[in-house]
Scaffold this motif. Structure first.
Motif, PDB file in Angstrom:
ATOM      1  N   ASN B 290       0.846  -1.196   0.000  1.00 15.38           N
ATOM      2  CA  ASN B 290       0.000   0.000   0.000  1.00 15.38           C
ATOM      3  C   ASN B 290       0.882   1.248   0.000  1.00 15.38           C
ATOM      4  N   GLU B 291       0.271   2.410   0.108  1.00 11.96           N
ATOM      5  CA  GLU B 291       1.059   3.645  -0.015  1.00 11.96           C
ATOM      6  C   GLU B 291       1.921   3.927   1.223  1.00 11.96           C
ATOM      7  N   ARG B 292       1.730   3.101   2.271  1.00 12.77           N
ATOM      8  CA  ARG B 292       2.646   3.159   3.424  1.00 12.77           C
ATOM      9  C   ARG B 292       3.783   2.149   3.269  1.00 12.77           C
ATOM     10  N   GLU B 294       3.441  -1.069   3.163  1.00 14.03           N
ATOM     11  CA  GLU B 294       3.149  -2.303   3.897  1.00 14.03           C
ATOM     12  C   GLU B 294       2.660  -3.391   2.947  1.00 14.03           C
ATOM     13  N   TYR B 301       7.123  -4.862   5.478  1.00 14.16           N
ATOM     14  CA  TYR B 301       7.086  -3.842   4.432  1.00 14.16           C
ATOM     15  C   TYR B 301       7.909  -4.309   3.239  1.00 14.16           C
ATOM     16  N   VAL B 324       9.764   6.291   3.307  1.00 10.89           N
ATOM     17  CA  VAL B 324       8.380   6.151   3.781  1.00 10.89           C
ATOM     18  C   VAL B 324       8.266   4.960   4.736  1.00 10.89           C
ATOM     19  N   ASN B 328       7.294   5.107   8.762  1.00 12.02           N
ATOM     20  CA  ASN B 328       6.158   4.370   9.311  1.00 12.02           C
ATOM     21  C   ASN B 328       6.603   3.378  10.378  1.00 12.02           C
ATOM     22  N   THR B 333       3.772   8.828  10.409  1.00 13.25           N
ATOM     23  CA  THR B 333       2.832   8.429   9.369  1.00 13.25           C
ATOM     24  C   THR B 333       3.300   9.035   8.056  1.00 13.25           C
ATOM     25  N   SER B 334       3.551   8.179   7.098  1.00 14.44           N
ATOM     26  CA  SER B 334       4.171   8.644   5.864  1.00 14.44           C
ATOM     27  C   SER B 334       3.610   7.880   4.671  1.00 14.44           C
ATOM     28  N   TYR B 335       3.419   8.574   3.578  1.00 14.35           N
ATOM     29  CA  TYR B 335       2.834   7.963   2.385  1.00 14.35           C
ATOM     30  C   TYR B 335       3.717   8.224   1.174  1.00 14.35           C
TER      31      TYR B 335
END
Lengths: 464, 464
Positions: B290-292, B294, B301, B324, B328, B333-335
């Motif tokens: 995903n954009e994190r 993960e 990750y 990112v 995280n 919190t990072s995207y």
């Protein structure tokens, strides 16, 4: 005498005048453009175009003997054939002039050849014919100043045009100039065999830019064998049997340097014959304008070199001013934002400065953060042998807004666009620190310089 | 067996893994980094660094014979000494590896040499030693895939490494690849004397990019003498007395091409021995995140090539993903925002594509504006002989937001940074149209392309 009426009269067909005329015509205006010489102005005919052409050739000559050789390219002892270079230069300029003529003609701009003189704020006269318009834009540009030394120096003192029509270089040359072009000229002449003195009256080269940039380029020029004399003025010149004896003064002390020729590179606005006094406009070095490009006389605008100090004689400033002036003349409301103005130089390595130097930022009351990223620690910089390359970043401490970006290194003239957008779009150091710059490029160092501002570099040691 | 505990375990010491480890350590994490081979990963050791080094040398070789010669630089018949080039390449890589090791050591990252295998989501085992952490980042990167053709082809079929250790090129070579690096390799080999076939299974080269870019680079490669075969697959290879007979199929028709060697350039993720099944992770070509950053398994990750399709194997994507993931993992919190991801290539001329192609933009439901600015009509482009250079701009018709910028021309890899910022900072066509890009540069054409979107070009004819 019949008077011809237009919506807008543009005096001068250089970068500023052309942009003004094309944009006004695009907005439906009936436009006259008056040019006494060649279309394209100083930049295209004698300035940035031929000087950057020359500098690019000079840079290749340098690269073939340095980086390319290190990479294994065997190309003997490369030489620059000046007559081929000058012919290509002349052909390029001719083609560009014709291009501009074609654009203006296609836009139905009325092209008038001759000297314009003001009769009153809405009227100029060219070769006995009167032209009138609600608005007049002065875009007459600049020219090389004539040297005014004491002494005799016939056939030994020249202006910047000398550099663009060289046939052979095996001389000792003294360039006397505070103009940025003088750095490109010095490198070009030195690389082609001349012994070069670069003499500036100011404390440092590019004195209006960040000290970091000034000191790096000075060191580079000196390593390339150029004699850089700062804080030095020419007191007099005298023709002698063995050459031109130039008496220079530095810190009150006189010294004589014997050279073959002196090149005096100073640019001045070209408004002598325009009759500004007849419309009540006064100018010392250049015309003052507001951010709409209006002079103090209603309906009279000025753009380009004629409205800027010598160190801001950039044709992109002229054309941007032209667009603003045209839009205002045609009933729109438009402002010129100087904040993101780039100052670039095609030296080896290139220089690009955008926004404020640390000193200027402080002078305007900002508390600042500064960040540095040397390009010799950037992976692409290592490939490209960027020994002296550097990016310096200045940001507002309170809001993180980028205030200035100063760069020295290969291709920074194209990277300047990134800095222009960063400042124009009010990017913050966080924006730059997290930007997805591609690998491997020099641009990546913009992120690292931003991280340096934040005290959090990843790939280089923290500066300062 | 004693288990060693860390805050974060990073598996893989390439661009993605290094960025993850350095950032996590910077944020105070106790980090282990496991690498089975050289630090620096594919990019530094076998990918973007040596390939761009090779491409830059190749570009100089080209420029000395074309632009520099036109400018009057006499440099005979330049040749590239491959052993000098390869030695410089090896030294650069060695220095960069040592640099990365120094950075990691200075950041107190625990460097572990060996193969990592998952035991469960928070534990890996390396050479009999267990390591455990709350979060594990998979950054194992990619490798050249082994060719799987039918037939006998011993000593005739190689992967991309072949290009980086050439001693001599006087062969007929067939490159079979859909990978962007294949274009750089083809130019390099052709410029050094090889007869080159470039064979792709896709309808066009760089099939995921704008058609404008694909068609221009294909035309350029063909003019440089490279045989580009699109929509073509290799059915089989057979060693023959006179070389390797490659049977290719296009539109159902078979054809035999006899070459000296076949270079198969396909990159695949390198997760074979990681034991993903033991933690319930499935991967076809690459791991979905995903954009994190993960994966579907909590605390695991993935960043870099292992988490991206082949055409997005870019180390700047890997390092951005690493930052990112690290943030995280360390409680922030990072995207990752892919919108501004640049895809660059050091071909001659260079290619840089950022954001969406016209087709992709339409597919996402945008009504679009497109603008074009050919670089052969740009003043600096004329100086730099940018015959095929072009900027293509795609913007949202409703809001004017820039959606994509595609460029082909010299130095567009550095100009890519401008496009990255334009898209990241949500610039509009009006912003670009009025940007103060310096003159003379190729960047100015970004403004002209924006004006073309708006139906108001100033210096070039309106496109389309």
């Amino acid at each position: 005498m019949k008077t011809r009426k237009h919506d807008l009269i543009v005096v001068g067909g250089g970068a500023g005048g052309t942009a003004t005329a094309l944009r006004a015509a695009q907005l439906g205006g009936k436009v006259a453009l008056i040019e006494k010489n060649h279309l394209g102005g100083f930049c295209m005919n004698r300035g940035c175009i031929p000087f950057s052409h020359m500098a690019i050739a000079s840079d290749y000559l340098h690269k073939i003997s340095t980086l390319a050789r290190e990479m294994g390219i065997e190309a003997g002892s490369p030489k620059l054939n000046l007559s081929v270079l000058n012919r290509r230069q002349d052909e390029l300029i001719k083609g560009m002039r014709e291009g501009i003529r074609g654009l203006l003609t296609k836009s139905s701009v009325n092209l008038i050849s001759g000297d314009a003189q003001f009769v009153e704020p809405h009227t100029v006269i060219v070769a006995g014919q009167e032209f009138t318009a609600e608005n007049i834009v002065i875009a007459i540009g600049s020219k090389w100043a004539s040297p005014r030394f004491e002494g005799r120096f016939r056939d030994r003192v020249f202006d910047g045009d000398y550099v663009l029509s060289l046939r052979k270089v095996s001389e000792t040359l003294l360039i006397y100039s505070d103009n940025p072009f003088s750095l490109q000229a010095a490198q070009f002449l030195a690389r082609n065999g001349a012994t070069v003195y670069l003499v500036t009256t100011k404390r440092r080269l590019l004195y209006w830019e960040s000290k970091t940039i000034s000191s790096r380029i000075t060191k580079i020029l000196r390593e390339q064998g150029i004699h850089v004399l700062t804080g030095t003025s020419v007191a007099s010149c005298a023709n002698k049997r063995n050459g031109l004896e130039v008496t220079v003064v530095s810190n009150g002390k006189e010294k004589a340097i014997v050279v073959d020729k002196l090149i005096y590179m100073k640019k001045v606005a070209d408004f002598e014959e325009l009759g500004l006094d007849r419309i009540g406009l006064q100018a010392d070095d250049y015309l003052k304008v507001n951010e709409r490009m209006e002079t103090s006389v209603r309906g009279v605008y000025a753009v380009g070199d004629v409205a800027a100090p010598e160190q801001l004689h950039y044709s992109h400033l002229a054309s941007a001013g032209g667009l603003v002036a045209a839009q205002n003349c045609m009933g729109r409301t438009s402002y010129l934002d100087h904040r993101s103005l780039p100052r670039i130089l095609y030296t080896t390595p290139q220089i690009a400065c955008i926004g404020l130097s640390p000193k200027d930022a402080k002078a305007r009351g900002y508390k600042i953060l500064t960040g540095m990223a040397p390009l010799n620690m950037n992976p692409f910089g290592m490939i490209m042998f960027q020994v002296y390359g550097l990016i310096e970043l200045i940001a507002d401490k309170d809001y993180g807004e980028i205030l200035g970006i100063n760069m020295i290194g290969d291709e920074v003239c194209e990277m300047a666009g990134e800095a222009v957008l960063a400042i124009q779009l009010e990017a913050t150091v966080d924006d730059l620190a997290s930007a997805l710059f591609p690998h491997p490029t020099l641009s990546e160092s913009l992120s690292e310089a931003a991280r340096d501002c934040l005290g959090a570099t990843l790939y280089i040691p923290q500066s300062g």
